[in-house]
Design a protein around this motif. Structure first.
Motif, short mmCIF file in Angstrom:
data_model
loop_
_atom_site.label_atom_id
_atom_site.label_comp_id
_atom_site.label_asym_id
_atom_site.label_seq_id
_atom_site.Cartn_x
_atom_site.Cartn_y
_atom_site.Cartn_z
N MET A 1 9.53 36.80 64.96
CA MET A 1 8.27 36.72 64.22
C MET A 1 7.57 38.08 64.26
O MET A 1 7.43 38.68 65.32
CB MET A 1 7.37 35.64 64.82
N SER A 2 7.13 38.57 63.11
CA SER A 2 6.44 39.85 63.04
C SER A 2 5.01 39.73 63.56
O SER A 2 4.48 38.62 63.73
CB SER A 2 6.42 40.36 61.60
N LEU A 3 4.38 40.87 63.80
CA LEU A 3 2.99 40.87 64.25
C LEU A 3 2.08 40.19 63.23
O LEU A 3 1.16 39.46 63.59
CB LEU A 3 2.53 42.31 64.48
N ASN A 4 2.35 40.43 61.95
CA ASN A 4 1.53 39.85 60.88
C ASN A 4 1.61 38.33 60.88
O ASN A 4 0.60 37.63 60.80
CB ASN A 4 1.97 40.40 59.53
N ASP A 5 2.85 37.81 60.94
CA ASP A 5 3.03 36.36 60.93
C ASP A 5 2.47 35.72 62.20
O ASP A 5 1.93 34.62 62.17
CB ASP A 5 4.51 36.02 60.78
N PHE A 6 2.60 36.44 63.31
CA PHE A 6 2.04 35.96 64.57
C PHE A 6 0.53 35.80 64.45
O PHE A 6 -0.05 34.79 64.89
CB PHE A 6 2.39 36.93 65.69
N TYR A 7 -0.12 36.79 63.85
CA TYR A 7 -1.56 36.75 63.67
C TYR A 7 -1.97 35.57 62.78
O TYR A 7 -2.92 34.85 63.07
CB TYR A 7 -2.03 38.07 63.05
N MET A 8 -1.20 35.38 61.70
CA MET A 8 -1.50 34.28 60.79
C MET A 8 -1.35 32.93 61.49
O MET A 8 -2.21 32.04 61.37
CB MET A 8 -0.57 34.34 59.58
N PHE A 46 -0.80 46.78 66.42
CA PHE A 46 -1.22 45.51 65.83
C PHE A 46 -2.18 45.78 64.67
O PHE A 46 -2.07 45.19 63.59
CB PHE A 46 -1.91 44.65 66.89
N LYS A 47 -3.11 46.70 64.89
CA LYS A 47 -4.06 47.03 63.83
C LYS A 47 -3.36 47.61 62.61
O LYS A 47 -3.70 47.29 61.47
CB LYS A 47 -5.09 48.04 64.36
N MET A 48 -2.37 48.48 62.86
CA MET A 48 -1.65 49.10 61.75
C MET A 48 -0.91 48.05 60.94
O MET A 48 -0.88 48.10 59.70
CB MET A 48 -0.68 50.15 62.28
N ALA A 49 -0.31 47.07 61.63
CA ALA A 49 0.42 46.00 60.93
C ALA A 49 -0.52 45.20 60.04
O ALA A 49 -0.19 44.87 58.90
CB ALA A 49 1.10 45.09 61.95
N LEU A 50 -1.71 44.88 60.55
CA LEU A 50 -2.67 44.10 59.77
C LEU A 50 -3.25 44.93 58.63
O LEU A 50 -3.51 44.41 57.54
CB LEU A 50 -3.79 43.60 60.68
N TYR A 51 -3.46 46.23 58.87
CA TYR A 51 -4.01 47.10 57.84
C TYR A 51 -3.07 47.21 56.64
O TYR A 51 -3.52 47.32 55.49
CB TYR A 51 -4.28 48.48 58.42
N MET A 52 -1.77 47.13 56.89
CA MET A 52 -0.78 47.27 55.83
C MET A 52 -0.40 45.92 55.22
O MET A 52 0.55 45.83 54.45
CB MET A 52 0.46 47.98 56.36
N PRO A 173 8.41 43.28 67.33
CA PRO A 173 8.29 41.89 67.81
C PRO A 173 6.88 41.58 68.24
O PRO A 173 6.17 42.44 68.77
CB PRO A 173 9.27 41.85 69.00
N ALA A 174 6.45 40.36 68.01
CA ALA A 174 5.08 39.97 68.36
C ALA A 174 4.91 39.68 69.84
O ALA A 174 3.84 39.87 70.40
CB ALA A 174 4.67 38.75 67.54
#
Length: 239
Positions: A1-8, A46-52, A173-174
């Motif tokens: 699971m990517s950082l983005n999907d983990f956050y979601m 983590f911030k960079m992943a969410l920013y993109m 990886p998350a």
């Protein structure tokens, strides 16, 4: 699971917990989950992943403060510089560019001699990249079902640098469980009966085994399988 999907998924978990009524632990659990997510978001990666990710970072989004956005943008530029440095170590790109530049200069001198005038300063590629990084925060908002991986794959031509950075970010990886699963997979693949596997072969096997979800997305786009291997045109990953 990517950082983005983990956050979601984490956000959806908080939402579901808050729905639970008449439970004395609901408020404390939701608060704890929210606090933990805030702490995780302190990571620059983590911030960079969410920013993109246009599902979270879009025009007028309040996910990041203005100062945070500037920090993230600088981090993205530094990440690209590192990627470029690693790529340059494996080729003679600088020599090729230098020779090409000399030829262009000779042509420019000829045009100046014949027709006069002065040549304007060329635009800085680094400056253009920084503009693209800045423009990310002005994207239109996308739905939660949006495929962020495809978003950057489709921009590989127009946003080559950002696409390269996104490929690195989306591969992070998350949690540590991904690393633990990698070691478990290694133990299964590198059994006593397969101890003579070469390093490259072992690496390629693990790459596919540990990235099955990404593999199924990428494989159909690598080649025109229907033309290259007609006998496989009926397989699931081609269609």
């Amino acid at each position: 699971m990517s950082l983005n999907d983990f956050y979601m998924e984490w956000l959806m978990t908080i939402r579901e917990v808050r729905k639970v009524e008449n439970n004395p632990y609901t408020l404390d659990l939701a608060t704890s989950l929210t606090r933990r997510l805030t702490n995780l978001k302190c990571s620059m990666a983590f911030k960079m992943a969410l920013y993109m990710d246009p599902r979270f970072s879009y025009i007028n989004s309040t996910l990041f403060a203005a100062e945070e956005k500037e920090q993230i943008q600088r981090f993205i530029v530094r990440t690209w510089e590192r990627i470029k440095q690693l790529n340059a170590e494996n080729n003679n790109e600088s020599t090729v560019l230098s020779n090409t530049s000399d030829k262009i200069d000779e042509k420019d001198d000829l045009i100046t001699e014949m027709f006069g005038g002065t040549l304007g300063a060329p635009s800085s590629s680094n400056s253009t990249f920084q503009q693209q990084v800045k423009a990310v925060e002005l994207e239109e908002r996308q739905p939660t079902s949006y495929n962020v991986w495809d978003h950057w794959v489709k921009r590989k031509t127009s946003h080559f640098e950002l696409s390269a950075v996104a490929a690195v970010v989306m591969s992070m990886p998350a949690t540590q469980s991904m690393v633990e699963r990698a070691f478990s997979a290694l133990a299964l693949v590198l059994s006593p009966h397969r101890s003579t596997l070469g390093d490259d072969t072992l690496k390629n096997i693990l790459l596919i085994k540990l990235n099955r979800d990404v593999y199924e997305q990428v494989m159909p786009k690598l080649y025109n399988w229907n033309d290259a291997l007609p006998e496989l045109s009926s397989t699931s990953f081609v269609n």
